[in-house]
Motif scaffolding. Structure first.
Motif, short mmCIF file in Angstrom:
data_model
loop_
_atom_site.label_atom_id
_atom_site.label_comp_id
_atom_site.label_asym_id
_atom_site.label_seq_id
_atom_site.Cartn_x
_atom_site.Cartn_y
_atom_site.Cartn_z
N LEU A 136 36.38 45.14 33.64
CA LEU A 136 36.69 43.71 33.72
C LEU A 136 38.18 43.48 33.95
N ARG A 137 38.99 44.38 33.37
CA ARG A 137 40.44 44.23 33.54
C ARG A 137 40.82 44.33 35.01
N GLY A 138 40.04 45.10 35.74
CA GLY A 138 40.29 45.21 37.18
C GLY A 138 39.79 43.99 37.94
N GLY A 139 38.98 43.14 37.28
CA GLY A 139 38.46 41.93 37.91
C GLY A 139 39.30 40.73 37.54
N LYS A 140 38.68 39.53 37.60
CA LYS A 140 39.47 38.32 37.41
C LYS A 140 39.17 37.62 36.08
N ARG A 141 38.06 38.00 35.41
CA ARG A 141 37.67 37.28 34.20
C ARG A 141 38.75 37.38 33.11
#
Length: 319
Positions: A284-289
């Motif tokens: 998730l850290r690599g995503g936008k959330r």
């Protein structure tokens, strides 16, 4: 890819190579680890696990080797996990254990494995219980888990063992250190090794005094004994094993052994689950959330607890 079923069957027959490969699957967190653990599960739960901890220099490896000899004299198969909670590049404990236990290397009834936690104390909680399972399934009746005493790892070894042994030596300031580190709370058996040195009796008296000052015990509660040994000459080892046997009998009689093993399994499950969640959070850290939630918290439009709730909900629901 390894044939897991064949590996497990070979390990069950006591083949050292198969045991080594299964533990390597554990250390490497292999994708085949789930299959391996499922295959060995029906064959676990028979071994008696003894944890040994203490400061460097108290003679843990020598004591472990003496215990191996004594248990082998009883005809029992023995597994040894020598855990180094420091860097895997240091080589000290890993090499030292092998040298000191070299006399058992050719004994087919003994399996010795050094494990490094790669600089993370949590590595003990992750890998050790599953390596113990492998040795258990391979027919080891007694498993000795040895680790360097460095504070938190002492507590962790207590969580992995049926019986925890704390080793001390006279003249090393261990008595005072014991009180500071809180190891008086985790030891089931205390061993003052190198008891031929000056100050051994004083160390025993100090330990007994500190144990007497501990929490009030009810009638029938276990009071940790203090045993003197000179492991290099195998002196006192029989008394040490007698203390271990007595503690195991006490646990069996009161259902404590089953409780400890259930608690150990719960901790193992929790560690695996938390590791999986951390992996998901890393994704998730690599995503936008996570970035969006962090921006709202930093901007004062969202509190961190609500943000954490939203993040957990996203992780557990698949994002």
């Amino acid at each position: 890819m390894a044939d897991v079923a064949a590996l497990v069957e070979s390990a069950r027959q006591g083949a050292p190579r198969a045991v080594a490969r299964l533990i390597s699957l554990v250390e490497g967190a292999s994708p085949q680890l789930r299959e391996a653990m499922a295959a060995i599960a029906p064959h676990c739960g028979n071994a008696y696990v003894v944890g040994l901890t203490g400061s460097p220099g108290v003679g843990k490896s020598t004591t472990t080797s003496a215990l191996v000899s004594a248990y082998r004299a009883q005809g029992k198969r023995v597994g040894v996990l020598a855990v180094d909670p420091s860097s895997p590049f240091s080589g000290g404990a890993l090499l030292g254990d092998r040298v000191r236990m070299g006399e058992h290397a050719s004994d087919p009834g003994v399996y010795i494995r050094s494990m490094a936690t790669r600089g993370h104390l949590g590595g003990l909680a992750w890998a050790a219980p599953q390596a113990i399972r492998v040795l258990d399934a391979a027919g080891c009746e007694v498993i000795l888990v040895e680790t360097v005493g460095v504070g938190q790892s002492e507590v962790e070894i207590a969580a992995q063992a049926d019986t925890s042994v704390v080793l001390l030596a006279p003249g090393m300031g261990d008595g005072i250190q014991a009180a500071k580190a809180g190891i008086l709370e985790i030891g089931d058996v205390y061993v003052v090794n190198k008891a031929d040195r000056d100050g051994a009796d004083a160390t025993v008296r100090e330990l007994n005094h500190m144990l007497g000052l501990g929490e009030a015990r009810q009638p029938g509660d276990w009071r940790p004994p203090v045993v003197k040994t000179v492991a290099a000459r195998a002196e006192g080892v029989e008394e040490m094993i007698a203390a271990l046997d007595k503690h195991r009998g006490w646990m069996d009689e009161r259902g404590v052994l089953a409780e400890r093993r259930a608690a150990r399994a719960a901790k193992e499950i929790e560690t695996i689950a938390v590791t999986a969640l951390r992996r998901r959070m890393g994704e998730l850290r690599g995503g936008k959330r996570l970035d969006a939630l962090a921006a709202r918290v930093a901007g004062g439009t969202l509190d961190p607890y609500t943000a954490a709730d939203e993040l957990v909900e996203g992780v557990t629901e698949g994002g």
